[in-house]
Enzyme design. Structure first.
Site, PDB file in Angstrom:
ATOM      1  N   ARG A 166       0.811  -1.232   0.000  1.00 42.72           N
ATOM      2  CA  ARG A 166       0.000   0.000   0.000  1.00 42.72           C
ATOM      3  C   ARG A 166       0.843   1.281   0.000  1.00 42.72           C
ATOM      4  O   ARG A 166       0.354   2.341   0.382  1.00 42.72           O
ATOM      5  CB  ARG A 166      -0.968   0.045   1.187  1.00 42.72           C
ATOM      6  N   SER A 243     -11.421  -0.203   2.122  1.00 40.11           N
ATOM      7  CA  SER A 243     -10.896  -0.564   3.451  1.00 40.11           C
ATOM      8  C   SER A 243     -10.351   0.694   4.110  1.00 40.11           C
ATOM      9  O   SER A 243      -9.558   1.413   3.510  1.00 40.11           O
ATOM     10  CB  SER A 243      -9.772  -1.588   3.317  1.00 40.11           C
ATOM     11  N   GLU A 344      -6.016   3.922   5.625  1.00 41.93           N
ATOM     12  CA  GLU A 344      -5.579   3.761   4.234  1.00 41.93           C
ATOM     13  C   GLU A 344      -5.905   4.992   3.385  1.00 41.93           C
ATOM     14  O   GLU A 344      -5.098   5.402   2.561  1.00 41.93           O
ATOM     15  CB  GLU A 344      -6.242   2.505   3.650  1.00 41.93           C
TER      16      GLU A 344
END
Ligand SMILES: Cc1cc2nc3c(=O)[nH]c(=O)nc-3n(C[C@H](O)[C@H](O)[C@H](O)COP(=O)(O)OP(=O)(O)OC[C@H]3O[C@@H](n4cnc5c(N)ncnc54)[C@H](O)[C@@H]3O)c2cc1C
Length: 350
Positions: A166, A243, A344
């Site tokens: 990520r 998410s 995130e």
């Protein structure tokens, strides 16, 4: 160049919260991007680069500077290179899933498990999007960027992008430096789909023939839809930024401590090969075992009924309310499990 003023950002994001951008420009080419950057510079405005708005929480006050929406389009397919890879040069403003559909239709493997991720092509290298056992870093060959430090165009090779879980240089060490204009993906013509992830294995268990790229894409989209991870009009559980927390990566002693705390509560920390290899812990499990189960509601915000990691706007919520729930979850997870969850999405204008 068309400069718009006081453009509400909430409708341009999947979470649908946030105030206006003082100035807003949509740029369809590198030259238009350069023009927009000059406008920001000349007026001393902070610049925010917008893609598909699927990974954002925009503040209720909005953005006091210029929001530049990258709308560079085009998908160019090349003949296979010496390594047998087919290169696709894709404009940053193209919808990601449209490109995946095209790649799969051309029988090229490498992005099929990333079907159904919302947002733009330009957004994919930023957080090295990943799902169902694939990450975009595996197929990005290069990224064409506008460098804000000197106004030059640069082609960055995959190694230069510093991809990890990520993250990339675009959201860490070089955050705010580059505007992505085009991404080149190297895909495998005639390649087999990646069926590594438990959900996909389960889906295809008992099938006579090995799955094709097309059936894998369909399966991924179906699995995602069941979790409200596919934008489906009318499904309020999709009003999210996907998410909300990353799966934490723990040190050995933190991991042991987590297992100890779980045992005391008569629980077992879930174990998946994909997570275990990096001592990654399921953020969804932590959230669920901290009092926030699927369907949790607090006023106009809550947790998706179909996915424990998605904070949703149940209708008319403010960014402040989203942030309130995020902080509440982080605090409970910290108290109960001594783990700090990292969000995130990107926070804009806070
Ligand atoms: C329902 C749902 C499911 C999701 N599922 C997944 C998933 O499975 N896996 C996953 O990894 N993510 C997932 N996401 C998150 C999100 O879709 C991805 O991160 C996506 O790639 C973001 O792209 P975007 O164009 O929407 O970027 P935006 O949200 O517009 O922007 C995100 C960040 O990227 C920057 N950015 C965007 N475009 C450019 C550009 N051209 N140049 C420079 N910077 C740019 C922005 O400045 C910002 O910092 C999901 C989101 C939702 C809503």
């Amino acid at each position: 160049m068309r400069v718009l003023e006081n453009v509400y950002l909430a409708p341009l994001t999947t979470l649908q919260v946030g105030g206006p951008a003082r100035y807003f420009i949509e740029s369809k080419s590198a030259a238009e991007v350069a023009e927009a950057v000059n406008f920001a510079r000349a007026n001393d405005l902070p610049l925010f680069v917008l893609g598909g708005g699927s990974n954002l929480v925009v503040s209720d006050a909005g953005w006091t500077g210029l929001v530049l929406k990258v709308a560079v389009t085009g998908i160019e397919e090349h003949n296979p290179d010496d390594n047998g890879k087919t290169l696709f040069e894709v404009g940053a403003g193209e919808e990601w899933d449209k490109f995946v559909a095209r790649a799969v239709a051309r029988n090229c493997a490498g992005v099929e498990c990333l079907s159904g991720i919302p947002g733009s092509v330009g957004g994919t290298p930023v957080q090295n999007v990943g799902a169902y056992g694939q990450e975009v870093s595996e197929t990005v060959a290069s990224v064409l960027v506008f460098d804000l430090t000197d106004g030059q165009l640069r082609e960055l090779c995959a190694e230069a992008c510093g991809f990890q879980y990520r993250t990339s240089i675009f959201n860490t060490s070089e955050r705010g430096r580059f505007i992505i204009l085009r991404v080149t993906y190297a895909l495998t013509p005639g390649g087999k789909p990646r069926i590594d992830y438990a959900d996909l294995k389960k889906h295809f268990a008992g099938f006579q023939n090995s799955p094709s790229l097309t059936s894998t894409r369909e399966a991924v989209r179906r699995i995602r839809a069941a979790k409200a991870m596919l934008i489906t009009p009318g499904d309020e559980d999709c009003r999210s930024a996907g998410s909300f927390f990353k799966n934490p990566i723990l040190w050995a002693d933190q991991y042991d401590e987590l297992k100890r705390r779980a045992t005391v509560k008569g629980l077992q920390v879930p174990s998946y090969p994909a997570l275990d290899a990096q001592r990654k812990v399921s953020a969804a499990w932590l959230v669920e075992h901290s009092g926030f189960s699927k369907g949790y509601s607090s006023g106009r915000v809550g947790i998706s009924r179909k996915h424990a990691l998605a904070i949703v706007n149940r209708g008319g919520a403010t960014a402040a309310e989203i942030l309130g729930l995020k902080e509440h979850i982080e605090q409970r997870v910290d108290e109960l499990w001594n783990i700090h969850l990292e969000p995130e999405p990107v926070f804009v204008g806070f």
